[in-house]
Scaffold this motif. Structure first.
Motif, short mmCIF file in Angstrom:
data_model
loop_
_atom_site.label_atom_id
_atom_site.label_comp_id
_atom_site.label_asym_id
_atom_site.label_seq_id
_atom_site.Cartn_x
_atom_site.Cartn_y
_atom_site.Cartn_z
N LEU A 21 0.82 -1.20 0.00
CA LEU A 21 0.00 0.00 0.00
C LEU A 21 0.86 1.26 0.00
O LEU A 21 1.95 1.27 0.55
CB LEU A 21 -0.92 0.02 1.23
N ASP A 22 0.33 2.33 -0.59
CA ASP A 22 1.04 3.60 -0.49
C ASP A 22 0.36 4.45 0.58
O ASP A 22 -0.50 3.98 1.32
CB ASP A 22 1.10 4.30 -1.86
N LEU A 27 -4.94 0.56 6.53
CA LEU A 27 -5.42 -0.75 6.96
C LEU A 27 -6.24 -0.55 8.22
O LEU A 27 -5.72 -0.13 9.25
CB LEU A 27 -4.24 -1.69 7.23
N CYS A 28 -7.55 -0.80 8.15
CA CYS A 28 -8.47 -0.52 9.26
C CYS A 28 -8.69 -1.71 10.18
O CYS A 28 -8.85 -1.53 11.38
CB CYS A 28 -9.82 -0.06 8.71
N ASP A 29 -8.74 -2.92 9.62
CA ASP A 29 -9.08 -4.07 10.44
C ASP A 29 -8.63 -5.35 9.75
O ASP A 29 -8.45 -5.39 8.53
CB ASP A 29 -10.61 -4.11 10.66
N ILE A 30 -8.47 -6.40 10.55
CA ILE A 30 -8.20 -7.74 10.05
C ILE A 30 -9.19 -8.66 10.76
O ILE A 30 -9.28 -8.65 11.98
CB ILE A 30 -6.77 -8.21 10.38
N TYR A 40 -9.41 -5.19 5.84
CA TYR A 40 -10.28 -4.07 5.50
C TYR A 40 -9.40 -2.83 5.30
O TYR A 40 -8.71 -2.39 6.21
CB TYR A 40 -11.32 -3.83 6.59
N ILE A 41 -9.45 -2.30 4.09
CA ILE A 41 -8.58 -1.19 3.70
C ILE A 41 -9.45 -0.02 3.26
O ILE A 41 -10.40 -0.19 2.50
CB ILE A 41 -7.65 -1.63 2.54
N GLU A 102 -10.06 5.58 -8.44
CA GLU A 102 -8.62 5.67 -8.27
C GLU A 102 -7.97 4.31 -8.53
O GLU A 102 -8.59 3.27 -8.34
CB GLU A 102 -8.30 6.15 -6.86
N PRO A 103 -6.72 4.33 -8.97
CA PRO A 103 -6.02 3.06 -9.19
C PRO A 103 -5.54 2.44 -7.89
O PRO A 103 -5.38 3.13 -6.88
CB PRO A 103 -4.83 3.47 -10.07
N LEU A 104 -5.35 1.13 -7.91
CA LEU A 104 -4.79 0.41 -6.77
C LEU A 104 -3.34 0.06 -7.06
O LEU A 104 -3.01 -0.34 -8.18
CB LEU A 104 -5.59 -0.86 -6.50
N PRO A 105 -2.45 0.16 -6.06
CA PRO A 105 -1.04 -0.11 -6.30
C PRO A 105 -0.69 -1.60 -6.43
O PRO A 105 0.40 -1.93 -6.85
CB PRO A 105 -0.35 0.49 -5.06
#
Length: 160
Positions: A21-22, A27-30, A40-41, A102-105
């Protein structure tokens, strides 16, 4: 002690994901159950370039959620990246694209698998049958069909 050990393992797994990730993603949760692990991102507001005309915009249009499969964890659990992405509005009146996301890295546009997972699939292509490759991947925690394996291999070979 068990809690600290579990938190350390979760932090290490999150660190591997965070390297993909940039700065515009959080990262909010696992969460996990006996079959899969979900990360959860959340996308953070940013300036985004229109993929059609290149116009830079910050005007958000909305958001949506994408579920993207990643490489299984070391215990063979399926890994899902549940990403909330922003949609943006293009200000250029001459542009045909009024709204874009938006694009994902870590994956290409509209992809449901990360680039890392695609590379894993390609590594299993050693001349065996598509059925054997698919069964091996399924046993390792990758949810994939024979047709998806075929498309991935053909794309890598330059046929698709």
């Amino acid at each position: 002690m068990q809690i600290k050990k579990m938190e350390f393992v979760r932090a290490a797994e999150a660190q591997g994901l965070l390297s993909k990730l940039d700065d515009h993603f959080l990262l909010c949760d696992i969460q996990e159950d006996s079959f899969e692990k979900r990360f959860y991102i959340q996308s953070l507001p940013q300036k985004c370039s229109c993929p059609s005309c290149g116009e830079i915009t910050e005007r958000r249009h909305g958001s949506y959620i994408r579920n993207i499969q990643d490489v299984p964890d070391r215990n063979g659990k399926k890994v899902i990246l549940r990403v909330m992405l922003m949609k943006y509005e293009c200000h250029n009146e001459k542009c045909r694209k009024k709204v874009f996301s938006e694009p994902l890295p870590f994956c290409s546009k509209n992809a449901i698998k990360t680039e890392d997972l695609n590379e894993m699939i390609i590594r299993f292509d050693r001349g065996g049958s598509l059925k054997e490759i698919t069964e091996t991947l399924n046993s390792l925690g990758v949810e994939i069909s024979i047709n998806s394996v075929r498309r991935c291999i053909r794309k890598q070979a330059g046929y698709g």
